[in-house]
Design a protein around this motif. Structure first.
Motif, short mmCIF file in Angstrom:
data_model
loop_
_atom_site.label_atom_id
_atom_site.label_comp_id
_atom_site.label_asym_id
_atom_site.label_seq_id
_atom_site.Cartn_x
_atom_site.Cartn_y
_atom_site.Cartn_z
N ARG A 92 -9.96 7.52 16.88
CA ARG A 92 -10.26 7.47 15.44
C ARG A 92 -11.02 8.71 15.00
NH1 ARG A 92 -8.65 2.71 13.52
NH2 ARG A 92 -9.23 3.51 11.49
N SER A 128 -5.57 2.47 17.87
CA SER A 128 -6.51 2.64 16.76
C SER A 128 -7.82 1.89 16.97
CB SER A 128 -5.85 2.23 15.44
OG SER A 128 -5.56 0.85 15.45
N ASP A 149 -6.51 -5.65 13.70
CA ASP A 149 -7.05 -4.62 12.81
C ASP A 149 -8.39 -5.05 12.18
OD1 ASP A 149 -4.77 -3.19 13.37
OD2 ASP A 149 -3.80 -3.54 11.43
N ARG A 164 7.88 -6.31 5.04
CA ARG A 164 8.09 -5.51 6.25
C ARG A 164 9.51 -5.68 6.77
NH1 ARG A 164 4.08 -2.09 9.15
NH2 ARG A 164 3.72 -1.05 7.19
N GLY A 184 -4.61 3.66 4.13
CA GLY A 184 -4.90 3.27 5.51
C GLY A 184 -5.59 1.92 5.58
N ARG A 185 -6.58 1.85 6.49
CA ARG A 185 -7.31 0.60 6.67
C ARG A 185 -8.80 0.81 6.41
NH1 ARG A 185 -2.72 0.02 7.71
NH2 ARG A 185 -1.66 -1.57 8.94
N ASP A 186 -9.24 2.06 6.62
CA ASP A 186 -10.68 2.36 6.59
C ASP A 186 -10.98 3.57 5.70
OD1 ASP A 186 -9.30 4.23 8.08
OD2 ASP A 186 -10.95 4.58 9.48
N ARG A 224 -11.39 -5.61 15.21
CA ARG A 224 -11.84 -4.56 16.12
C ARG A 224 -13.24 -4.09 15.71
NH1 ARG A 224 -7.63 -0.67 13.49
NH2 ARG A 224 -8.91 0.12 11.79
N TYR A 232 -1.72 7.31 13.18
CA TYR A 232 -2.02 6.41 14.31
C TYR A 232 -0.75 6.05 15.07
CZ TYR A 232 -6.80 6.11 12.78
OH TYR A 232 -8.10 6.44 12.46
N ARG A 233 0.35 5.93 14.35
CA ARG A 233 1.63 5.64 15.02
C ARG A 233 2.05 6.80 15.91
NH1 ARG A 233 5.22 1.74 12.20
NH2 ARG A 233 3.91 0.50 10.82
N ALA A 254 0.24 1.28 17.88
CA ALA A 254 -0.74 1.94 17.00
C ALA A 254 -1.95 1.05 16.79
CB ALA A 254 -0.10 2.28 15.66
N SER A 255 -1.69 -0.25 16.69
CA SER A 255 -2.84 -1.12 16.43
C SER A 255 -3.72 -1.23 17.68
CB SER A 255 -2.41 -2.44 15.81
OG SER A 255 -2.33 -3.47 16.73
N LYS A 282 0.81 -1.23 0.00
CA LYS A 282 0.00 0.00 0.00
C LYS A 282 0.84 1.28 0.00
CE LYS A 282 -1.84 -0.10 3.92
NZ LYS A 282 -1.54 -0.26 5.07
N THR A 321 -2.12 7.62 6.58
CA THR A 321 -2.90 7.74 7.82
C THR A 321 -2.34 6.82 8.91
OG1 THR A 321 -4.54 6.06 7.18
CG2 THR A 321 -5.00 8.35 6.57
N GLY A 322 -1.64 5.76 8.52
CA GLY A 322 -1.02 4.88 9.52
C GLY A 322 0.00 5.65 10.35
N ARG A 363 -1.24 -8.52 14.19
CA ARG A 363 -1.71 -7.16 13.96
C ARG A 363 -2.90 -7.16 12.98
NH1 ARG A 363 0.63 -2.19 11.81
NH2 ARG A 363 2.41 -3.23 10.87
#
Ligand code: DC
Length: 228
Positions: free
Chosen positions: A108, A102, A183, A156, A128-130, A186, A38-39, A98-99, A16, A34-35, A179
């Protein structure tokens, strides 16, 4: 040309960030990671010594923290209350923290409001995720990237190794899987593809191929938006 809002979502290591940056560069758009927000929020909570599972306290800390992001074409540089934390937020501990933060709806809400502001004028690639589901449900183009857990952990690990952070691959893979689960499971804005997102499995794709494909899709959307 029309200025689109492009949402790029997916799990850690799906490709991503690399794709989002390259797409922004090729289209001449702004880019928001956006990550990284959150970090930085997680780091703020860690520094304030509040428990990452204490929703009210973590939210209060994030509300009063000044998180600034600047993308200069290479990497996203991040400042927390005026201090540069670019390297610190990339550490595995910051990712895990962060996870946790978040998952807090109040945290959020604060960050999503800032993200929407950033996208208001269009001409943005946001990752991001959302993003496609919550932040920009009306995005012009939504792409959800996936890849096998093995290759995601490998990416990673390579990324961290390039930064000189020592890693243990088996541990990295466990981390990635844990993670992802947090993610995706949640209650607040879980990692999920929007119904109208294009799902792209990048396991066997080169980063440049992924970016070019997304640019192709974006150009088509731009043309259609112009014609309207
Ligand atoms: O993309 P990343 O690894 O830098 O993200 C760090 C964490 O932040 C990730 O575990 C989930 C969370 N996150 C989120 O919940 N929503 C986003 N839009 C971006 C990241």
């Amino acid at each position: 040309m029309a200025k689109l809002k492009i949402a790029l979502d997916g799990p850690a290591g799906s490709g991503k960030s690399t794709a989002a940056k390259r797409v922004a560069e090729l289209l001449g758009y702004a880019y928001l990671d956006t990550g990284a927000m959150y970090r930085a929020a997680a780091l703020a909570a860690l520094r304030a010594d509040v428990s990452l599972t204490d929703a009210a306290q973590a939210e209060a800390v994030v509300a009063r923290s000044r998180i600034e992001l600047r993308w200069t074409g290479g990497e996203t540089r991040v400042w927390l209350d005026g201090e540069e934390v670019t390297a610190e937020i990339r550490r595995p501990e910051a990712a895990q923290a962060a996870s946790y933060v978040s998952t807090i709806p109040g945290v959020r809400a604060i960050l999503v409001a800032r993200q929407r502001e950033f996208a208001a004028a269009g001409g943005v690639v946001m990752e991001g995720r959302d993003i496609g589901t919550v932040v920009l449900p009306g995005a012009d183009l939504k792409v959800f990237l996936t890849a096998s857990a093995e290759i995601r952990a490998r990416r990673r690990a390579d990324e961290l190794a390039a930064r000189g952070v020592p890693i243990d691959f088996a541990e990295m893979k466990r981390d990635v899987v844990a993670r992802d689960r947090r993610d995706a499971e949640r209650a607040a804005s879980p990692l999920a593809a929007a119904p109208d997102a294009i799902i792209l499995d990048t396991t066997a794709m080169e980063a440049e191929e992924v970016a070019r494909l997304i640019v192709l899709l974006a150009r088509e959307k731009e043309r259609k938006a112009e014609a309207r």
